[in-house]
Design an enzyme around this catalytic site. Structure first.
Site, PDB file in Angstrom:
ATOM      1  N   GLU A   1     -54.452  72.130 -92.906  1.00 51.64           N
ATOM      2  CA  GLU A   1     -55.429  71.058 -92.623  1.00 51.64           C
ATOM      3  C   GLU A   1     -56.442  70.833 -93.742  1.00 51.64           C
ATOM      4  OE1 GLU A   1     -54.244  73.063 -90.304  1.00 51.64           O
ATOM      5  OE2 GLU A   1     -54.194  72.094 -88.337  1.00 51.64           O
TER       6      GLU A   1
ATOM      7  N   ALA B   1     -50.040  67.642 -86.317  1.00 52.32           N
ATOM      8  CA  ALA B   1     -50.467  66.408 -85.656  1.00 52.32           C
ATOM      9  C   ALA B   1     -49.923  65.246 -86.481  1.00 52.32           C
ATOM     10  CB  ALA B   1     -51.983  66.371 -85.595  1.00 52.32           C
TER      11      ALA B   1
HETATM   12  N1  COA Z   1     -47.346  63.470 -89.321  1.00 47.79           N
HETATM   13  C1  COA Z   1     -46.686  62.322 -89.399  1.00 47.79           C
HETATM   14  N2  COA Z   1     -45.449  62.209 -89.911  1.00 47.79           N
HETATM   15  C2  COA Z   1     -44.863  63.333 -90.350  1.00 47.79           C
HETATM   16  C3  COA Z   1     -45.473  64.586 -90.295  1.00 47.79           C
HETATM   17  C4  COA Z   1     -46.790  64.640 -89.733  1.00 47.79           C
HETATM   18  N3  COA Z   1     -47.471  65.782 -89.612  1.00 47.79           N
HETATM   19  N4  COA Z   1     -44.646  65.500 -90.807  1.00 47.79           N
HETATM   20  C5  COA Z   1     -43.529  64.847 -91.166  1.00 47.79           C
HETATM   21  N5  COA Z   1     -43.652  63.539 -90.892  1.00 47.79           N
HETATM   22  C6  COA Z   1     -42.689  62.457 -91.128  1.00 47.79           C
HETATM   23  C7  COA Z   1     -42.638  62.050 -92.586  1.00 47.79           C
HETATM   24  O1  COA Z   1     -43.677  61.158 -92.892  1.00 47.79           O
HETATM   25  C8  COA Z   1     -41.278  61.438 -92.648  1.00 47.79           C
HETATM   26  O2  COA Z   1     -41.357  60.135 -92.087  1.00 47.79           O
HETATM   27  P1  COA Z   1     -40.557  58.895 -92.776  1.00 47.79           P
HETATM   28  O3  COA Z   1     -39.110  59.298 -92.727  1.00 47.79           O
HETATM   29  O4  COA Z   1     -40.888  57.745 -91.898  1.00 47.79           O
HETATM   30  O5  COA Z   1     -41.078  58.813 -94.170  1.00 47.79           O
HETATM   31  C9  COA Z   1     -40.464  62.289 -91.686  1.00 47.79           C
HETATM   32  O6  COA Z   1     -41.401  62.927 -90.833  1.00 47.79           O
HETATM   33  C10 COA Z   1     -39.670  63.364 -92.386  1.00 47.79           C
HETATM   34  O7  COA Z   1     -40.544  64.077 -93.210  1.00 47.79           O
HETATM   35  P2  COA Z   1     -40.120  64.626 -94.644  1.00 47.79           P
HETATM   36  O8  COA Z   1     -41.363  65.023 -95.346  1.00 47.79           O
HETATM   37  O9  COA Z   1     -39.220  63.653 -95.325  1.00 47.79           O
HETATM   38  O10 COA Z   1     -39.263  65.894 -94.198  1.00 47.79           O
HETATM   39  P3  COA Z   1     -38.990  67.219 -95.011  1.00 47.79           P
HETATM   40  O11 COA Z   1     -38.010  67.990 -94.179  1.00 47.79           O
HETATM   41  O12 COA Z   1     -38.635  66.937 -96.442  1.00 47.79           O
HETATM   42  O13 COA Z   1     -40.384  68.000 -95.043  1.00 47.79           O
HETATM   43  C11 COA Z   1     -42.386  68.900 -94.055  1.00 47.79           C
HETATM   44  C12 COA Z   1     -40.905  68.541 -93.866  1.00 47.79           C
HETATM   45  C13 COA Z   1     -42.861  69.442 -92.708  1.00 47.79           C
HETATM   46  C14 COA Z   1     -42.545  69.971 -95.143  1.00 47.79           C
HETATM   47  C15 COA Z   1     -43.192  67.665 -94.472  1.00 47.79           C
HETATM   48  O14 COA Z   1     -42.844  66.589 -93.637  1.00 47.79           O
HETATM   49  C16 COA Z   1     -44.687  67.850 -94.370  1.00 47.79           C
HETATM   50  O15 COA Z   1     -45.285  68.456 -95.265  1.00 47.79           O
HETATM   51  N6  COA Z   1     -45.292  67.327 -93.284  1.00 47.79           N
HETATM   52  C17 COA Z   1     -46.729  67.421 -93.091  1.00 47.79           C
HETATM   53  C18 COA Z   1     -47.171  68.819 -92.750  1.00 47.79           C
HETATM   54  C19 COA Z   1     -48.675  68.890 -92.513  1.00 47.79           C
HETATM   55  O16 COA Z   1     -49.481  68.776 -93.416  1.00 47.79           O
HETATM   56  N7  COA Z   1     -49.048  69.120 -91.250  1.00 47.79           N
HETATM   57  C20 COA Z   1     -50.408  69.291 -90.873  1.00 47.79           C
HETATM   58  C21 COA Z   1     -50.941  68.083 -90.232  1.00 47.79           C
HETATM   59  S1  COA Z   1     -52.586  68.368 -89.655  1.00 47.79           S
END
Ligand code: COA
Length: 254
Positions: A126, A60
């Site tokens: 989460e 999300a």
């Molecule tokens: N919500 C909002 N934005 C998110 C997101 C999420 N769940 N997951 C990724 N993004 C955004 C990042 O904030 C970033 O935005 P920005 O460029 O404006 O800073 C962009 O997507 C790219 O993310 P980034 O972390 O740089 O990519 P990555 O390839 O290095 O890593 C993940 C990918 C998925 C490992 C990492 O983004 C992450 O851990 N995301 C959250 C996962 C999570 O906890 N999900 C559960 C939510 S309930």
């Protein structure tokens, strides 16, 4: 549009398309998923759900989630959309490349069939963010992988790779990234070759609570037994057999 929808005669391909945010599921995407469900409830077809940019969905949208309140939680914003997807009349195939985290994983759990690529990373982080997975993981994941494995995943917040997900049966196959969509279409082709009503009734029976079996099957089967398509398909089978037997007899008496 954050969900790209391609409509075909017997299937719809919906691609979560917000790659710059790793396809994080925001309110716009939820609205688009509801619109997609409305179209598929109206005219049932197999749904292939996938993501763009080598990611299924990284959860999300945390930027929106941070500001959501207790009242928002009670509305079950993501849960209601995923339930609607789960309840679609025809099968839903999740074709998962890369991250399927949090709400992204829960969307995948709502599918009937999941296939993935070797870069799969699926799980529910989460609790690390101070919330719980409340869009299906706590009831759907135990149904898919059993309670012990669901507890392992949900209580640790760890992520499974493709090998472990395949071993657990969380995904039914792993394909190289360039084969993922062709393989999803091959599954849709198989489904499309079968009778649509029989497929819908089978899905309905699979979704029905245990206490209602076997009465539900009897009712659904009763409708199918009377359907012209059943008669047509069985007659075609029997005629093919009869033609083969005739050919065989002619060859052996020659
Ligand atoms: N919500 C909002 N934005 C998110 C997101 C999420 N769940 N997951 C990724 N993004 C955004 C990042 O904030 C970033 O935005 P920005 O460029 O404006 O800073 C962009 O997507 C790219 O993310 P980034 O972390 O740089 O990519 P990555 O390839 O290095 O890593 C993940 C990918 C998925 C490992 C990492 O983004 C992450 O851990 N995301 C959250 C996962 C999570 O906890 N999900 C559960 C939510 S309930």
């Amino acid at each position: 549009m954050t969900v790209h929808v391609e409509e075909r005669d017997d299937r719809v391909i919906a691609t979560l398309d917000r790659p710059e945010k790793r396809n994080a599921i925001d309110q716009d995407m939820i609205d688009a998923l509801h619109a997609l469900c409305a179209a598929l409830e109206e005219r049932p077809r197999t749904l292939i759900l996938t993501g763009s940019g080598g990611v299924f969905a990284a959860g999300a949208d945390i930027a929106q989630l941070r500001d959501r309140t207790a009242a928002d939680a009670r509305r079950g914003i993501n849960a209601m959309a995923f339930i609607r997807i789960r309840e679609l009349p025809m099968p839903v195939i999740a074709a998962i490349d890369g991250y399927a985290l949090g709400g992204g994983a829960e969307l995948a759990y709502a599918a009937d069939i999941r296939i993935a690529t070797p870069s799969l990373a699926i799980g529910n982080p989460e609790t690390g963010l101070g919330i719980m997975a409340a869009a299906g993981a706590t009831w759907r994941l135990p149904e898919i992988v059993g309670e012990a494995r669901a507890s392992d995943l949900l209580l640790t917040g760890r992520t499974l790779d493709a090998d472990e997900a395949l071993r657990w049966g969380l995904v039914s196959a792993v394909h190289p990234a360039d084969r993922l969509l062709p393989e999803a279409h091959a599954i849709a082709d198989r489904i499309g070759a079968n009778d649509a009503l029989a497929t819908q009734h089978t899905k309905r029976a699979l979704r029905t609570p245990r206490a209602q079996h076997p009465a539900i099957e009897f009712e659904l089967q009763a409708e199918l037994f009377d359907s012209p398509e059943k008669h047509r398909r069985m007659t075609a089978f029997l005629e093919r057999r009869a033609a083969r037997t005739r050919q065989h007899d002619e060859r052996t008496t020659r």
